[in-house]
Design a protein around this motif. Structure first.
Motif, PDB file in Angstrom:
ATOM      1  N   SER A  92       0.820  -1.205   0.000  1.00 27.57           N
ATOM      2  CA  SER A  92       0.000   0.000   0.000  1.00 27.57           C
ATOM      3  C   SER A  92       0.855   1.256   0.000  1.00 27.57           C
ATOM      4  O   SER A  92       0.401   2.325  -0.414  1.00 27.57           O
ATOM      5  CB  SER A  92      -0.927   0.024   1.224  1.00 27.57           C
ATOM      6  OG  SER A  92      -1.856  -1.029   1.155  1.00 27.57           O
ATOM      7  N   GLU A  93       2.094   1.138   0.492  1.00 29.48           N
ATOM      8  CA  GLU A  93       3.054   2.235   0.445  1.00 29.48           C
ATOM      9  C   GLU A  93       4.210   1.813  -0.442  1.00 29.48           C
ATOM     10  O   GLU A  93       4.870   0.806  -0.166  1.00 29.48           O
ATOM     11  CB  GLU A  93       3.553   2.591   1.842  1.00 29.48           C
ATOM     12  CG  GLU A  93       4.497   3.781   1.852  1.00 29.48           C
ATOM     13  CD  GLU A  93       4.891   4.217   3.253  1.00 29.48           C
ATOM     14  OE1 GLU A  93       4.022   4.764   3.953  1.00 29.48           O
ATOM     15  OE2 GLU A  93       6.056   3.996   3.624  1.00 29.48           O
ATOM     16  N   ILE A  94       4.438   2.566  -1.503  1.00 24.44           N
ATOM     17  CA  ILE A  94       5.392   2.163  -2.541  1.00 24.44           C
ATOM     18  C   ILE A  94       6.434   3.249  -2.725  1.00 24.44           C
ATOM     19  O   ILE A  94       6.094   4.432  -2.861  1.00 24.44           O
ATOM     20  CB  ILE A  94       4.665   1.919  -3.887  1.00 24.44           C
ATOM     21  CG1 ILE A  94       3.423   1.042  -3.690  1.00 24.44           C
ATOM     22  CG2 ILE A  94       5.608   1.295  -4.904  1.00 24.44           C
ATOM     23  CD1 ILE A  94       2.468   1.071  -4.869  1.00 24.44           C
ATOM     24  N   LYS A  95       7.689   2.854  -2.749  1.00 25.73           N
ATOM     25  CA  LYS A  95       8.770   3.769  -3.099  1.00 25.73           C
ATOM     26  C   LYS A  95       8.949   3.708  -4.614  1.00 25.73           C
ATOM     27  O   LYS A  95       9.263   2.650  -5.168  1.00 25.73           O
ATOM     28  CB  LYS A  95      10.070   3.362  -2.414  1.00 25.73           C
ATOM     29  CG  LYS A  95      10.023   3.385  -0.906  1.00 25.73           C
ATOM     30  CD  LYS A  95      10.081   4.795  -0.357  1.00 25.73           C
ATOM     31  CE  LYS A  95      10.232   4.787   1.158  1.00 25.73           C
ATOM     32  NZ  LYS A  95      10.224   6.151   1.728  1.00 25.73           N
ATOM     33  N   VAL A  96       8.728   4.835  -5.280  1.00 23.32           N
ATOM     34  CA  VAL A  96       8.790   4.885  -6.739  1.00 23.32           C
ATOM     35  C   VAL A  96       9.926   5.806  -7.158  1.00 23.32           C
ATOM     36  O   VAL A  96       9.954   6.990  -6.805  1.00 23.32           O
ATOM     37  CB  VAL A  96       7.458   5.393  -7.334  1.00 23.32           C
ATOM     38  CG1 VAL A  96       7.549   5.429  -8.864  1.00 23.32           C
ATOM     39  CG2 VAL A  96       6.304   4.495  -6.897  1.00 23.32           C
ATOM     40  N   GLY A  97      10.855   5.276  -7.918  1.00 21.95           N
ATOM     41  CA  GLY A  97      11.921   6.091  -8.475  1.00 21.95           C
ATOM     42  C   GLY A  97      11.419   6.887  -9.659  1.00 21.95           C
ATOM     43  O   GLY A  97      10.652   6.385 -10.490  1.00 21.95           O
ATOM     44  N   THR A  98      11.807   8.161  -9.724  1.00 18.62           N
ATOM     45  CA  THR A  98      11.490   9.018 -10.860  1.00 18.62           C
ATOM     46  C   THR A  98      12.759   9.780 -11.236  1.00 18.62           C
ATOM     47  O   THR A  98      13.754   9.744 -10.519  1.00 18.62           O
ATOM     48  CB  THR A  98      10.377  10.033 -10.530  1.00 18.62           C
ATOM     49  OG1 THR A  98      10.928  11.094  -9.725  1.00 18.62           O
ATOM     50  CG2 THR A  98       9.228   9.378  -9.779  1.00 18.62           C
ATOM     51  N   ARG A  99      12.711  10.497 -12.334  1.00 23.28           N
ATOM     52  CA  ARG A  99      13.867  11.318 -12.722  1.00 23.28           C
ATOM     53  C   ARG A  99      14.015  12.544 -11.810  1.00 23.28           C
ATOM     54  O   ARG A  99      14.990  13.271 -11.931  1.00 23.28           O
ATOM     55  CB  ARG A  99      13.744  11.739 -14.184  1.00 23.28           C
ATOM     56  CG  ARG A  99      13.824  10.556 -15.149  1.00 23.28           C
ATOM     57  CD  ARG A  99      13.800  10.983 -16.601  1.00 23.28           C
ATOM     58  NE  ARG A  99      13.927   9.836 -17.481  1.00 23.28           N
ATOM     59  CZ  ARG A  99      12.905   9.142 -17.964  1.00 23.28           C
ATOM     60  NH1 ARG A  99      11.662   9.496 -17.647  1.00 23.28           N
ATOM     61  NH2 ARG A  99      13.101   8.098 -18.751  1.00 23.28           N
ATOM     62  N   ALA A 100      13.048  12.728 -10.914  1.00 21.48           N
ATOM     63  CA  ALA A 100      13.122  13.800  -9.921  1.00 21.48           C
ATOM     64  C   ALA A 100      13.334  13.229  -8.523  1.00 21.48           C
ATOM     65  O   ALA A 100      13.050  13.895  -7.533  1.00 21.48           O
ATOM     66  CB  ALA A 100      11.858  14.643  -9.963  1.00 21.48           C
ATOM     67  N   GLY A 101      13.828  11.999  -8.445  1.00 18.62           N
ATOM     68  CA  GLY A 101      14.086  11.382  -7.154  1.00 18.62           C
ATOM     69  C   GLY A 101      13.030  10.361  -6.773  1.00 18.62           C
ATOM     70  O   GLY A 101      12.060  10.127  -7.498  1.00 18.62           O
ATOM     71  N   VAL A 102      13.217   9.750  -5.606  1.00 24.97           N
ATOM     72  CA  VAL A 102      12.308   8.717  -5.119  1.00 24.97           C
ATOM     73  C   VAL A 102      11.116   9.378  -4.425  1.00 24.97           C
ATOM     74  O   VAL A 102      11.282  10.253  -3.571  1.00 24.97           O
ATOM     75  CB  VAL A 102      13.026   7.760  -4.152  1.00 24.97           C
ATOM     76  CG1 VAL A 102      12.044   6.732  -3.571  1.00 24.97           C
ATOM     77  CG2 VAL A 102      14.179   7.047  -4.860  1.00 24.97           C
ATOM     78  N   LYS A 103       9.908   8.949  -4.787  1.00 32.25           N
ATOM     79  CA  LYS A 103       8.682   9.465  -4.194  1.00 32.25           C
ATOM     80  C   LYS A 103       7.972   8.329  -3.455  1.00 32.25           C
ATOM     81  O   LYS A 103       7.915   7.199  -3.944  1.00 32.25           O
ATOM     82  CB  LYS A 103       7.739  10.035  -5.264  1.00 32.25           C
ATOM     83  CG  LYS A 103       8.391  11.024  -6.222  1.00 32.25           C
ATOM     84  CD  LYS A 103       8.917  12.252  -5.529  1.00 32.25           C
ATOM     85  CE  LYS A 103       9.583  13.209  -6.505  1.00 32.25           C
ATOM     86  NZ  LYS A 103      10.212  14.360  -5.818  1.00 32.25           N
ATOM     87  N   THR A 104       7.420   8.642  -2.291  1.00 33.06           N
ATOM     88  CA  THR A 104       6.635   7.673  -1.530  1.00 33.06           C
ATOM     89  C   THR A 104       5.168   7.863  -1.855  1.00 33.06           C
ATOM     90  O   THR A 104       4.621   8.959  -1.684  1.00 33.06           O
ATOM     91  CB  THR A 104       6.867   7.842  -0.021  1.00 33.06           C
ATOM     92  OG1 THR A 104       8.262   7.671   0.267  1.00 33.06           O
ATOM     93  CG2 THR A 104       6.075   6.802   0.759  1.00 33.06           C
TER      94      THR A 104
END
Length: 276
Positions: A92-104
């Motif tokens: 339910s809580e996911i750490k997602v990498g993006t080109r602007a950093g990791v978002k929770t």
């Protein structure tokens, strides 16, 4: 190729699961997929790939014109529900990498999705904007006017312009003029906003690489931050866009590292297969 179509308050995306990290989103393919007459249709394409040591998944986001996007607020909410539906995660809580950093990203019990968007950036070189003064009062010289904009980054560049009535803004002309202005070496998203009360802000947006869209998550965050700093709005505001509403929270001040939080819906429209 299998795909799903998702939308977050009208900001719509072609979603592709790539658990083996084998698909390349080249610009021509993205433009075809996003074409609303000859393809699937969308404001962008999101490829969901494996993450790294700091993230469970990676969001490879490309705008409808084929240009790379650093971050997409509505898109990352769609990614969370898509990833769960595809079995890419059970969390339910996911750490997602993006080109602007990791978002929770957190999927709430009511089905809405809350995103830690990270702190806003105000340093002109980090936005980036070619402006030597206060970026919250940048002057943009257009052909027939000088527009004052609050410039900041939410992982991507934004220029927030306060107006009396967003619906009266000639968005199809002033939007691209700001997006491609020489002041913004990487382009900019242009938002036109009015504060309706301390807890409510209404806006329209011209997105870099996509044009006018029904909603922009990072744009809503930029408007909420600028409104709090320049129009004394509350720490929690409802941002009203043509496609719907988002709740944005920010209790910080420039440079203190306080994250912006955005909450809103994401909905699956349909799924299918397309020949490329």
């Amino acid at each position: 190729m299998r795909f799903s179509k998702y939308q977050g308050i009208g900001n719509d995306f072609v979603m592709i699961a790539d658990p083996d990290d084998q698909i390349t989103l080249d610009p021509e393919m993205v433009r075809h997929l996003c074409d609303r007459r000859f393809g699937i249709g969308g404001d962008g394409v999101i490829r969901v790939a494996p993450g790294d040591s700091d993230s469970e998944l990676f969001m490879d986001y490309v705008n409808s014109d084929g240009s790379i996007g650093e971050m997409c607020g509505n898109g990352i909410r769609c990614l969370a529900l898509f990833a769960r539906a595809e079995g890419l995660t059970s969390a339910s809580e996911i750490k997602v990498g993006t080109r602007a950093g990791v978002k929770t990203v957190t999927i709430l019990e009511d089905g809405d999705v809350r995103v830690d968007m990270g702190p806003p950036e105000f340093d002109p070189k980090d936005i980036p904007v070619d402006w030597s003064g206060d970026p919250l009062h940048a002057k943009i010289e257009l052909e027939d006017a000088v527009v004052e904009a609050a410039c900041l980054s939410m992982g991507n560049p934004h220029a927030v312009v306060f107006v009396d009535e967003p619906d009266l803004v000639p968005l199809s002309t002033i939007g691209p003029a700001i997006e491609k202005h020489a002041m913004f070496p990487k382009g900019a998203n242009a938002e036109f906003a009015v504060v309706e009360s301390p807890e409510r802000v209404r806006m329209r947006v011209w997105e870099r690489g996509a044009g006018e869209t029904l909603a922009c998550g990072t744009g809503a965050c930029a408007v909420a931050v600028a409104s709090r700093l320049l129009r004394d709005t509350a720490e929690v505001v409802t941002v009203v866009l043509p496609g719907g509403e988002l709740v944005v929270e920010w209790s910080g001040s420039p440079g203190d590292g306080t994250s912006v939080f955005m909450t809103g819906p994401a909905v699956k429209s349909f799924e299918g297969e397309i020949e490329l």
